[in-house]
Design an enzyme around this catalytic site. Structure first.
Site, PDB file in Angstrom:
ATOM      1  N   THR A 190       0.863  -1.184   0.000  1.00 51.14           N
ATOM      2  CA  THR A 190       0.000   0.000   0.000  1.00 51.14           C
ATOM      3  C   THR A 190       0.898   1.232   0.000  1.00 51.14           C
ATOM      4  O   THR A 190       1.297   1.711  -1.048  1.00 51.14           O
ATOM      5  CB  THR A 190      -0.976  -0.012   1.194  1.00 51.14           C
ATOM      6  OG1 THR A 190      -0.242  -0.199   2.410  1.00 51.14           O
ATOM      7  CG2 THR A 190      -2.009  -1.109   1.043  1.00 51.14           C
ATOM      8  N   THR A 227       1.311  -3.772  12.151  1.00 54.21           N
ATOM      9  CA  THR A 227       0.231  -3.444  11.238  1.00 54.21           C
ATOM     10  C   THR A 227       0.633  -3.979   9.922  1.00 54.21           C
ATOM     11  O   THR A 227       1.308  -3.317   9.198  1.00 54.21           O
ATOM     12  CB  THR A 227       0.089  -1.971  11.118  1.00 54.21           C
ATOM     13  OG1 THR A 227      -0.751  -1.604  12.099  1.00 54.21           O
ATOM     14  CG2 THR A 227      -0.394  -1.489   9.854  1.00 54.21           C
ATOM     15  N   GLU A 313       6.752   4.392   7.447  1.00 52.51           N
ATOM     16  CA  GLU A 313       6.356   5.591   6.717  1.00 52.51           C
ATOM     17  C   GLU A 313       7.202   6.793   7.147  1.00 52.51           C
ATOM     18  O   GLU A 313       7.177   7.200   8.307  1.00 52.51           O
ATOM     19  CB  GLU A 313       4.868   5.862   6.946  1.00 52.51           C
ATOM     20  CG  GLU A 313       3.998   4.843   6.231  1.00 52.51           C
ATOM     21  CD  GLU A 313       2.531   4.946   6.605  1.00 52.51           C
ATOM     22  OE1 GLU A 313       1.721   4.372   5.865  1.00 52.51           O
ATOM     23  OE2 GLU A 313       2.209   5.578   7.622  1.00 52.51           O
TER      24      GLU A 313
END
Length: 447
Positions: A190, A227, A313
């Protein structure tokens, strides 16, 4: 995804860090993409575009299936809002006791989470679609044997028609070569900046076996689990009960030992398949080869989990936190986790500020019984040079700030904490820093 509260909090914490540095940049992470691999026998994989993701041509459907039935095991998120694919995969494993599993179907771009009964039907449809394409026979309702994983935006329904129509093509283009595995890994992604794929060959009981693993995850990373989505497949012969035991042990020391931002997803799943295609005696709990296989899978899982942290990220640092001499493994892990999730520690690391007081602060509120007068904290340079000690048995050291800055200038950093309890237990966590880029990515995640 629902991240507004944590992002708003991080905005306030990160703002002062700008005075330290506005030049921190994310390193080129393509060096972590393998150019070749050694893959387990009997598994066929593919990654294709079916239109779940908005971007044209972006791979968003991964298929992994075996030419022979597999033993299977999985560990799942503890989030109360378990996504439909998590619920369906749990039911499949319960119904089959982890035997006779076909494979794993995964989509990215939509989490199929908090989607009600419609989402459950979609997840079952995905599972049945791979069974149908592989065997030519549609399974009875809710009796398919393919595990399901999804990742992406929460609260939106899948374009299930695109997925069902795309499965036959995914099977048709599937292969056993490196490119097929890379494409499958890309279809997991993603906000990831690189596909996470590992493979290796190892020996157990005189037989050569192979294991391959895929993972995705860059944000919403925190135990339990991280996650992320991930899977291991091996051609070793393993019973379902042994595979469950091995997977739990390995995940506790790998994917449950990483943190990027402290958020726990609705979709976290790590699954394992073993088809026994390489031969040898069946490995069960306590049998010959069990401990050796557990060790191999655990070290493999650690490496794959570390790739997730390296792709955090906006991350510019890869940080290993070693907590030593705790009264128990659980205590050591709790202290390490508290440090790993401290926004103040993570922003200081981003700013390359050796503010070790924030580390001791995190230790102090970890809800573990620690003695400040026996606690030591230091940085361990990755070049093998002498560690930089900040605190020894509760006494602060005169810190060489220039050397601290040199150590923090590296991408990799090791933080060592010694609790001095005499218990001798240790644990390790992997985390990253917290940058301006993290806020930028998550501030417009759905756009």
């Amino acid at each position: 995804m629902a991240r507004k509260s944590i992002i708003d909090g991080f905005r306030a914490v990160i703002a002062p860090v700008r005075q330290y540095s506005t030049k921190r940049t994310v390193s080129d992470k393509t060096r972590f993409i393998p150019s070749s691999g050694t893959y387990p026998e009997g598994f066929i994989v593919s990654g294709t575009h079916v239109g779940v993701k908005k971007r044209a041509g972006a791979l968003d459907l991964a298929l992994i299936y075996s030419e022979r039935p597999c033993s299977a095991a999985a560990v799942f998120t503890k989030n109360a809002f378990k996504a439909a694919p998590v619920q369906v995969s749990k039911i499949i494993l319960e119904n089959t006791s982890g035997s006779g599993i076909t494979g794993i179907i995964t989509n990215s771009g939509c989490a199929n989470a908090v989607t009600g009964e419609g989402g459950m039907k979609d997840a079952w449809s995905m599972s049945a679609a791979l069974d149908l394409s592989v065997f030519g026979t549609k399974p009875e309702e809710n009796e398919s044997k393919t595990l399901v994983m999804s990742t992406g935006v929460i609260g939106q329904r899948l374009p299930i028609g695109n997925i069902i129509e795309g499965v036959p093509n995914g099977v048709a283009v599937g292969g056993k070569d490196h490119e097929s595995w890379i494409n499958a890994a890309k279809a997991f992604c993603t906000t990831d900046t690189f596909p996470k794929l590992m493979s290796k060959e190892f020996m157990v009981n005189g037989f050569a076996y192979r294991v391959a693993g895929l993972a995705k995850g860059a944000g919403m990373i925190h135990p339990n689990m991280a996650t992320l989505l991930g899977c291991f497949v091996t051609d070793a012969p393993v019973t379902p009960s042994a595979l469950r035991s091995i997977l739990k042990y390995a995940v506790d020391r790998s994917f449950n030992s990483i943190s990027v931002d402290g958020d726990m997803s609705t979709n976290d799943t790590i699954a394992a398949l073993a088809n026994g295609a390489a031969g040898g005696a069946l490995i069960d709990v306590g049998s010959e080869g069990y401990e050796a296989l557990k060790s191999e899978i655990t070290s493999f899982a650690e490496g794959l989990a570390q790739l997730v942290v390296r792709d955090g990220e906006g991350a510019t640092k890869f940080v290993t936190i070693n907590v030593e001499d705790a009264e128990s493994f659980e205590d050591a892990k709790k202290v390490a986790s508290t440090i790993a999730t401290s926004a103040l520690v993570k922003t200081a690391l981003y700013g390359e500020d050796a503010n070790w007081g924030r580390i001791t602060c995190a230790i102090g509120y970890s809800d573990v019984n620690v003695d400040p007068l026996k606690t030591s904290v230091s940085f361990v340079p990755i070049d093998g040079s002498e560690e930089l000690k900040f605190l020894i048995n509760g006494e602060p050291e005169n810190v060489d700030e220039d050397r601290a800055s040199q150590i923090l200038a590296n991408e990799d950093l090791v933080i060592r904490v010694q609790l001095g309890t005499g218990g001798g237990q240790s644990a390790r966590m992997w985390t990253c820093d917290l940058s301006h880029e993290y806020v930028t990515i998550n501030g417009d995640y759905r756009s």
